[in-house]
Motif scaffolding. Structure first.
Motif, PDB file in Angstrom:
ATOM      1  N   ARG A  28       0.833  -1.200   0.000  1.00 19.67           N
ATOM      2  CA  ARG A  28       0.000   0.000   0.000  1.00 19.67           C
ATOM      3  C   ARG A  28       0.875   1.261   0.000  1.00 19.67           C
ATOM      4  NH1 ARG A  28      -1.281   3.540   3.666  1.00 19.67           N
ATOM      5  NH2 ARG A  28      -0.296   2.322   5.310  1.00 19.67           N
ATOM      6  N   ILE A  29       1.908   1.247   0.828  1.00 17.82           N
ATOM      7  CA  ILE A  29       2.793   2.418   0.924  1.00 17.82           C
ATOM      8  C   ILE A  29       3.503   2.661  -0.408  1.00 17.82           C
ATOM      9  CG2 ILE A  29       4.908   3.249   2.065  1.00 17.82           C
ATOM     10  CD1 ILE A  29       3.780   1.752   4.626  1.00 17.82           C
ATOM     11  N   ALA A  30       3.934   1.576  -1.040  1.00 25.08           N
ATOM     12  CA  ALA A  30       4.608   1.702  -2.342  1.00 25.08           C
ATOM     13  C   ALA A  30       3.649   2.205  -3.415  1.00 25.08           C
ATOM     14  CB  ALA A  30       5.203   0.354  -2.751  1.00 25.08           C
ATOM     15  N   VAL A  31       2.424   1.725  -3.396  1.00 24.10           N
ATOM     16  CA  VAL A  31       1.426   2.163  -4.387  1.00 24.10           C
ATOM     17  C   VAL A  31       1.167   3.661  -4.235  1.00 24.10           C
ATOM     18  CG1 VAL A  31      -1.030   2.006  -4.999  1.00 24.10           C
ATOM     19  CG2 VAL A  31       0.315  -0.086  -4.716  1.00 24.10           C
ATOM     20  N   LEU A  32       0.983   4.110  -3.000  1.00 23.23           N
ATOM     21  CA  LEU A  32       0.717   5.536  -2.777  1.00 23.23           C
ATOM     22  C   LEU A  32       1.914   6.397  -3.190  1.00 23.23           C
ATOM     23  CD1 LEU A  32      -1.303   5.403   0.551  1.00 23.23           C
ATOM     24  CD2 LEU A  32      -2.106   6.341  -1.627  1.00 23.23           C
ATOM     25  N   ALA A  33       3.116   5.939  -2.865  1.00 25.27           N
ATOM     26  CA  ALA A  33       4.304   6.722  -3.251  1.00 25.27           C
ATOM     27  C   ALA A  33       4.388   6.841  -4.770  1.00 25.27           C
ATOM     28  CB  ALA A  33       5.569   6.076  -2.687  1.00 25.27           C
ATOM     29  N   ASN A  34       4.049   5.762  -5.459  1.00 28.04           N
ATOM     30  CA  ASN A  34       4.107   5.824  -6.918  1.00 28.04           C
ATOM     31  C   ASN A  34       3.033   6.749  -7.496  1.00 28.04           C
ATOM     32  OD1 ASN A  34       5.377   4.961  -9.392  1.00 28.04           O
ATOM     33  ND2 ASN A  34       3.393   4.038  -9.838  1.00 28.04           N
ATOM     34  N   LEU A  86      11.748  17.518 -13.101  1.00 33.15           N
ATOM     35  CA  LEU A  86      13.124  17.050 -12.866  1.00 33.15           C
ATOM     36  C   LEU A  86      13.367  16.686 -11.409  1.00 33.15           C
ATOM     37  CD1 LEU A  86      15.093  19.502 -15.171  1.00 33.15           C
ATOM     38  CD2 LEU A  86      14.409  17.129 -15.620  1.00 33.15           C
ATOM     39  N   HIS A  87      12.377  16.852 -10.556  1.00 31.95           N
ATOM     40  CA  HIS A  87      12.544  16.565  -9.132  1.00 31.95           C
ATOM     41  C   HIS A  87      12.871  15.089  -8.932  1.00 31.95           C
ATOM     42  CE1 HIS A  87      11.861  16.698  -4.824  1.00 31.95           C
ATOM     43  NE2 HIS A  87      11.748  18.010  -4.928  1.00 31.95           N
ATOM     44  N   ASP A  88      13.739  14.802  -7.964  1.00 27.82           N
ATOM     45  CA  ASP A  88      14.001  13.395  -7.609  1.00 27.82           C
ATOM     46  C   ASP A  88      12.756  12.832  -6.929  1.00 27.82           C
ATOM     47  OD1 ASP A  88      14.796  10.935  -6.658  1.00 27.82           O
ATOM     48  OD2 ASP A  88      15.829  11.787  -4.932  1.00 27.82           O
ATOM     49  N   VAL A  89      12.110  11.922  -7.609  1.00 23.82           N
ATOM     50  CA  VAL A  89      10.921  11.294  -7.015  1.00 23.82           C
ATOM     51  C   VAL A  89      11.195   9.820  -6.694  1.00 23.82           C
ATOM     52  CG1 VAL A  89       9.109  12.813  -7.911  1.00 23.82           C
ATOM     53  CG2 VAL A  89      10.019  10.985  -9.365  1.00 23.82           C
ATOM     54  N   ASN A  90      12.450   9.433  -6.830  1.00 24.47           N
ATOM     55  CA  ASN A  90      12.763   8.015  -6.607  1.00 24.47           C
ATOM     56  C   ASN A  90      13.221   7.707  -5.191  1.00 24.47           C
ATOM     57  OD1 ASN A  90      12.094   7.133  -9.222  1.00 24.47           O
ATOM     58  ND2 ASN A  90      13.966   8.105  -9.972  1.00 24.47           N
ATOM     59  N   THR A  91      13.669   8.729  -4.468  1.00 21.56           N
ATOM     60  CA  THR A  91      14.092   8.506  -3.094  1.00 21.56           C
ATOM     61  C   THR A  91      12.873   8.608  -2.179  1.00 21.56           C
ATOM     62  OG1 THR A  91      16.130   9.622  -3.712  1.00 21.56           O
ATOM     63  CG2 THR A  91      15.792   9.216  -1.352  1.00 21.56           C
ATOM     64  N   VAL A  92      12.321   7.452  -1.848  1.00 21.55           N
ATOM     65  CA  VAL A  92      11.113   7.466  -1.015  1.00 21.55           C
ATOM     66  C   VAL A  92      11.516   7.208   0.432  1.00 21.55           C
ATOM     67  CG1 VAL A  92       8.828   6.468  -0.631  1.00 21.55           C
ATOM     68  CG2 VAL A  92       9.734   6.639  -2.952  1.00 21.55           C
ATOM     69  N   ASP A  93      11.807   8.306   1.153  1.00 19.00           N
ATOM     70  CA  ASP A  93      12.175   8.195   2.566  1.00 19.00           C
ATOM     71  C   ASP A  93      11.107   8.903   3.399  1.00 19.00           C
ATOM     72  OD1 ASP A  93      12.572  10.835   2.011  1.00 19.00           O
ATOM     73  OD2 ASP A  93      14.750  10.687   1.981  1.00 19.00           O
TER      74      ASP A  93
END
Lengths: 395, 395
Positions: free
Chosen positions: B314-320, B371-378
Motif C-alpha cells: 500500500r505504501i509503495a502504491v501511494l508513493a508511486n 526534474l525533481h528526484d521522485v525516486n528517493t522514497v524516505d
C-alpha cells in the motif's frame, strides 16, 4: 459466421464441417483424429488425399484436476484474431488461419504435425538451434507493432478494447500471480517441498515483488501479448518454429511473454545435467539479444511516437522490459513447480531424489529472480542477471 | 435511446425535448438559455416554474482556434457513464444524471447554477475551504473503486473496455504530453517566453521524463480517470463541490487526475501575490492527505486483491501515485502556459510585465516538478516535494 448453434464437434461432425467448407470434396476419403489434450479445447486433425487441416474448437468449460469451470467461448475469437494479427508481422512463425466460425467457436488452420512441441523435443534432447532467434523475432515484431511505439495510440486503444479477455486473464492472475504465493487450495506440490514452499509464503519482500508484477500484468497495457508463451505453445524443428495457442492473448506488459519463455527454458535446464545446460542459457541470451536488437531496429524505422527520437528513452524502455521479464520468469518457475499446472520437464524426472532436488532448485532460482536487484541499470545490467541465472540453476 | 436522428439542438428543440420527456408540462412556461462555451458541446439550461435542468449535447466536432476537427459523439455516452459510476461512490460530489439519449448524444442532468466554476471563483478571490477535502474524497473513492484494489480484475477489464475513448485521449496525448515539448504548430505562447520555451525543448532529461509520463498515460490502466480534472471542471461554493464534465474519462494512471488538479491550483497560486498563496498550498496538501488517508481506509476495508494484506505494498502504491502526480502536474503547468489551451489564471493578468513574469515562473515550476528526484522514497518524501513546490512558485 455460420449461424450454427454451438455444440462440441465429434470426429464425424468435424469431417462434415470440413467438407461443407470445401476443404475436401464430398466423396474424398478423409481421416479425422482428435489430438487435443482436452482441457480447454477440441483439436481435430483431418487428412484427405492431398491436404490436411486442423479444426480447433473451444469448449465452454475448462477441465482442471477433475473439476470443470465455465469459460467464455469468446476465447476462440480472441485466439484467431491474435493469430491473424501475429500473422501480419511474422507470417512464417505462426500457423495460417483459413477460417473462423464464432458461433461454433471454431478456428480452421494449417496442420503443423510435421513439427514437434518444443517442450517435448527439448525433453527428448533436441537443441532446436533456431528456436531463440525465431522466438526473439516473434516477440520483437508482435510486441513492437501492437505497442504505442509501433501503432498509433488511437488504434492501439481500439485494439486493446477488442482483446478484453477476462476469463483467461483471471486464470493467469490466479494461477501465476496469486495462488502459488500463499496457502491456496489450487496448489499442488510434493510434501518434500513443504519447507521450501513455506519459506516463499513467508517472504514479505518476495511477495511485494510479486504484487508489483501482478499489478503490472493487471494494469500495464503495453502490447498485445501471446499470454501463454511456454515451450508447450511452440512447435519446432531444426529449421522451423511456429507459435500456437494464443487464446490467453490480451494487452499487458511486454516483459510477460519474454519472462514466460525464459522460465520454461530454465525449467528444462534445471531438469538436465550441468553439461547439457549451456545450449539453453545460450537460447535465453539469444532470445533477449534478438528481441532487443530487432525491437530497436523497428523503433528506429517504424516508430510512430514523437519521443522515440530520444535514444535514452529506448534504452530505458528495454531495461524495464528486461527487469520485468526477469520477475515474470521468477513467478512462472515457482508456479510451475508448486502451483496447479506443472511441467513435464520436472514432473517427468522419474528418480524421486533427483526430481525433488530439481524442484528445490527451481524454487531457489525463482526466488533469486524475484529478489534480484533489477534497479541498478549500469553497463553490467544484462550480464549480471544472465550470470545469476547460470549460477542459481546449479547453486 | 430514442431512435431519433442526431441533429444539434436549438433552444426551441431543447425545450420540446424536455417537455416530451415530462420534465415540464406541455403548457408550462419555461425559459431556455445556451450556456456552454461552445467548443465541444451545447449546454442548455431550461427553467420552469419549479425546477431547472441541464441538457448537454455533444457536437460532432471540436472548435479550436477557429479550426474544427471531427470528434466522436460517443463521448456523450462516456460522460454520462462516468457520471453514473462516480455517482455510485460520491453522489454528493457529482451532478445527478436524469436521462441519457445516445442517438442525440444528450445527457440531461441536475442544474448546478447556484454554484460557481472553481477557477472563476478562485480568480475572484474565493477560498472554498472545503474544496480540497471534497476533491481528495472524490479522487480516493472514484479511483479506488475502479482500480484492481477495489474492483475484481475481470469486472475491471470489462469496464476498461467500455471506456475506450480514443478521440479525447488523442487530444490529451497531443496537447498535454507531446506538442508543448517541441516546436509544434498547436503551441501558442507569447514571444517574450521564446527563450524559456526553447530551454524546455532542449532539455533531454525533462523530455525523457515527459516520455515516461506520456507512456504511463498511454499504457497504465490503473483506474477510471475523470481525465480533465482542472478547476474549470469543478463547481464550488463555501459548502459544496461538484465535479463535472468527465467526457475525457478513460482508464489511466491514478496520479493523472491528482496531478491535473495540483497543477491548476498552482497556476492560480502563481497568479497571486505571495501573501495570498498559502490557502492554495494548503489545498494541495489537504487534497493529497485526504486522498491518501481515504484511499488507505478503503484499501483496508474494501480491497479485493490478495496482496492488499501487505502494508508495504500500500505504501509503495501511494508513493508511486504521488511520484506520477508530481510529474503530471509539471506537464499540465507547462502545457497551460505555452500549449494550445491556456488558463484564465495566467492569461487574465492584464499587466504585461506581471503576466510574463508569472508565465516564466510557471515554466520554471513545471520544469522543477518534472526534474525533481521522485525516486528517493524516505520519511521526508512528501514534505520535500511540497516544500519544493512552495519555493519554486516564488523562486
Amino acid at each position: 459466421m455460420s449461424n450454427k448453434n454451438y455444440a462440441p464437434l465429434t470426429e464425424e461432425s468435424a469431417i462434415t464441417l470440413a467438407k461443407e467448407l470445401a476443404y475436401f470434396t464430398a466423396e474424398e476419403h478423409v481421416t479425422c483424429e482428435e489430438i487435443g489434450d482436452g482441457n480447454l479445447n477440441l483439436v481435430f486433425r483431418i487428412k484427405g488425399f492431398e491436404r490436411s487441416i486442423i479444426i480447433k474448437q473451444a469448449l465452454p468449460y475448462a477441465k482442471v484436476v477433475g473439476e470443470s469451470w465455465p469459460l467464455s467461448l469468446k476465447r476462440a475469437e480472441i485466439e484467431s484474431h491474435a493469430l491473424r494479427i501475429q500473422g501480419q508481422y511474422v507470417p512464417h512463425l505462426v500457423p495460417k488461419v483459413f477460417h473462423e466460425d464464432h458461433d461454433l467457436a471454431v478456428t480452421i488452420m494449417e496442420d503443423l504435425s510435421h513439427l514437434t512441441i518444443a517442450r517435448k523435443g527439448l525433453i527428448d534432447g533436441e537443441d532446436y538451434p533456431l528456436l531463440s532467434t525465431h522466438i526473439g523475432t516473434f516477440l520483437a515484431h508482435t510486441l513492437f507493432f501492437t505497442s504505442d511505439f509501433g501503432l498509433h495510440a488511437s488504434k492501439k486503444r481500439e485494439l486493446d478494447s477488442q482483446f478484453c479477455n477476462p476469463d483467461l486473464c483471471d486464470i493467469t492472475e490466479g494461477l501465476v500471480f496469486t495462488d502459488p504465493f500463499g496457502p491456496y487450495e489450487t496448489n499442488n506440490f510434493e510434501p518434500a517441498l513443504q519447507e521450501d514452499v513455506e519459506q516463499i509464503w513467508n517472504n514479505v519482500s518476495l511477495k511485494e515483488r510479486v504484487a508489483q508484477l501482478k499489478y503490472s500484468f493487471l494494469t500495464h497495457k503495453e502490447a498485445l501479448l501471446h499470454g501463454d508463451l511456454h515451450t508447450g505453445s511452440i512447435f519446432a524443428s531444426e529449421t522451423e518454429t511456429k507459435v500456437i495457442d494464443p487464446e490467453f492473448a490480451c494487452f499487458g506488459p511486454i516483459g510477460f511473454d519474454i519472462g514466460q519463455f525464459f522460465a520454461n527454458l530454465l525449467l528444462q535446464a534445471i531438469s538436465r545435467e550441468e553439461e547439457r545446460q549451456a545450449v539453453l542459457f545460450t537460447h535465453i541470451e539469444t532470445t533477449w539479444n534478438v528481441f532487443s536488437d530487432t525491437f530497436s531496429a523497428l523503433w528506429h524505422q517504424h516508430s510512430v511516437d514523437a519521443y522515440t527520437t530520444l535514444d535514452t528513452w529506448r534504452i530505458a524502455v528495454l531495461a524495464n522490459i528486461f527487469r520485468e521479464a526477469v520477475g515474470f520468469a521468477g513467478c512462472e518457475i515457482i508456479r510451475r513447480t508448486i502451483g496447479l499446472a506443472h511441467v513435464a520437464d520436472l514432473d517427468g524426472i522419474e528418480d524421486e531424489t533427483r526430481r525433488i532436488h530439481a524442484k528445490k532448485q527451481a524454487l531457489k532460482l525463482g526466488t533469486a529472480l524475484l529478489l534480484h536487484d533489477v534497479n541498478t541499470v549500469d553497463a553490467q545490467f544484462y550480464d549480471r542477471i544472465f550470470k545469476t541465472i547460470k549460477n542459481e540453476v546449479n547453486a
